[in-house]
Design an enzyme around this catalytic site. Sequence first.
Site, short mmCIF file in Angstrom:
data_model
loop_
_atom_site.label_atom_id
_atom_site.label_comp_id
_atom_site.label_asym_id
_atom_site.label_seq_id
_atom_site.Cartn_x
_atom_site.Cartn_y
_atom_site.Cartn_z
N ARG A 155 3.02 -53.13 77.60
CA ARG A 155 2.31 -53.77 76.85
C ARG A 155 2.11 -52.60 75.57
O ARG A 155 2.15 -52.75 74.41
CB ARG A 155 1.11 -54.41 77.05
CG ARG A 155 0.41 -54.86 75.69
CD ARG A 155 -0.77 -55.66 76.57
NE ARG A 155 -1.72 -56.52 75.69
CZ ARG A 155 -2.90 -56.41 75.21
NH1 ARG A 155 -3.39 -55.42 75.80
NH2 ARG A 155 -3.41 -57.09 74.46
N HIS A 187 3.22 -53.12 71.66
CA HIS A 187 2.27 -52.99 70.51
C HIS A 187 2.32 -51.68 69.83
O HIS A 187 2.01 -51.89 68.66
CB HIS A 187 0.92 -53.19 71.26
CG HIS A 187 0.52 -54.32 71.63
ND1 HIS A 187 -0.86 -54.76 71.81
CD2 HIS A 187 0.92 -55.52 71.94
CE1 HIS A 187 -1.00 -56.17 72.15
NE2 HIS A 187 0.07 -56.40 72.35
N VAL A 206 4.05 -52.20 65.18
CA VAL A 206 3.32 -51.83 64.00
C VAL A 206 3.78 -50.62 63.43
O VAL A 206 3.83 -49.35 63.91
CB VAL A 206 1.96 -51.38 64.38
CG1 VAL A 206 0.83 -51.01 63.41
CG2 VAL A 206 1.23 -52.59 65.25
N GLY A 237 6.94 -49.67 63.56
CA GLY A 237 7.90 -48.85 64.15
C GLY A 237 7.35 -48.28 65.78
O GLY A 237 6.17 -47.86 65.66
N SER A 275 2.05 -44.64 67.20
CA SER A 275 0.94 -44.57 66.45
C SER A 275 -0.33 -45.27 67.31
O SER A 275 -1.59 -44.86 66.82
CB SER A 275 1.02 -45.49 65.29
OG SER A 275 1.63 -46.84 65.44
N ASN A 321 -5.91 -55.08 70.45
CA ASN A 321 -5.77 -53.98 71.38
C ASN A 321 -7.32 -53.62 71.82
O ASN A 321 -7.41 -52.93 72.92
CB ASN A 321 -5.63 -52.53 70.55
CG ASN A 321 -3.83 -52.76 70.28
OD1 ASN A 321 -3.07 -53.46 71.07
ND2 ASN A 321 -3.50 -52.29 69.19
N HIS A 359 5.54 -61.11 80.25
CA HIS A 359 4.43 -61.67 80.97
C HIS A 359 4.38 -62.14 82.50
O HIS A 359 3.90 -62.79 82.86
CB HIS A 359 3.94 -62.85 79.97
CG HIS A 359 3.19 -62.64 78.84
ND1 HIS A 359 2.95 -63.37 77.93
CD2 HIS A 359 2.79 -61.30 78.20
CE1 HIS A 359 2.10 -62.85 76.89
NE2 HIS A 359 2.31 -61.40 77.06
N ASP A 367 1.23 -64.88 85.40
CA ASP A 367 1.95 -65.81 86.35
C ASP A 367 1.56 -65.79 87.82
O ASP A 367 0.84 -64.68 88.30
CB ASP A 367 3.58 -65.63 86.11
CG ASP A 367 4.04 -64.66 86.80
OD1 ASP A 367 3.33 -63.73 87.60
OD2 ASP A 367 5.30 -64.55 86.75
#
Length: 318
Positions: A62, A66, A70, A72, A76, A94, A194, A239
């Site tokens: 994740r 994420h 943002v 690329g 960051s 976040n 997920h 799941d």
Amino acid sequence: MASRSFFCFYALVLFFLATADFSAALSPYYYNKVCPKALPTIKRVVEAAVEKEKRMGASLLRLHFHDCFVNGCDASILLDSTSTIDSEKNARPNANSARGFNVIDKIKSEVDKVCRRPVVSCADILAVAARDSVVALGGPSWTVPLGRRDSTTASKTDANNDIPTPFMDLPALINSFSKQGLDTKDLVALSGGHVIGFSQCAFFKNRIYNESNIDPVFARARQPTCPPNGGDTNLAPLDPTAARFDTAYFTNLVKRRGLLHSDQALFNGGSTDSLVKTYSTNFGAFSADFAKSMVKMGNIKPLTGKNGQIRVNCRKVN
């Protein structure tokens, strides 16, 4: 003489362009000479972290997702707040949910130790750690192009605007991915991330109490740990096999048991229904497409060449 001078100049220009293009490209062999122990070290630390806590694999995957959405894949998301940095860690997608930063710190420390200097970027660590996490939980492997450099800025505002939310319908999801150069197949394949991990109650509360395209038995099963009032940080698996990379996520969607609104949006009478059905019964097809889409996502606007920097500490600019 003039023609010879022109030819030499033309050859020099071609050489410069070829060299500039090559140096700016990502390559899976980027660290082979400068630090051949880098990738095995990342793998070792990731495997230890996932063995200690299976959920960490999903958390590291994740983080990479994420980060890339943002501006690329530039690490960051790892920057802490300062007087000049409005940390993406505090953005809505976040805050109090992004995790695994301590594992990234551990990887960075171990890699810099074996490389004897900071030559591996935090952005590359995120990309490789995501791959190794998936593999550790039984998923596919893929070759990760390397050579990303780290940003010197972050944007909480862009994180709020560009990271897909769990409340999106299919058109919004398609648009969000399209902005990153990702198509509908990428959307469905990457949403398959997920198959591992958990979600906080706040992100699926409305779905289990108010939505109609949900198996009522499934909804009731989720309600005791996600009450109508309070319990927003309580966790539920995305799941049934949250610690194993398989196709159960897609099987659940076909049964109207998607935990998040955005999950079930992929199988709700729309253009992605057929691909969800395919993945629900074909692990090979899902694995292959997931790997391709991860490489594609990892290539979103990387900083290369002299752009950005190689951070000494992933949490702050040099």
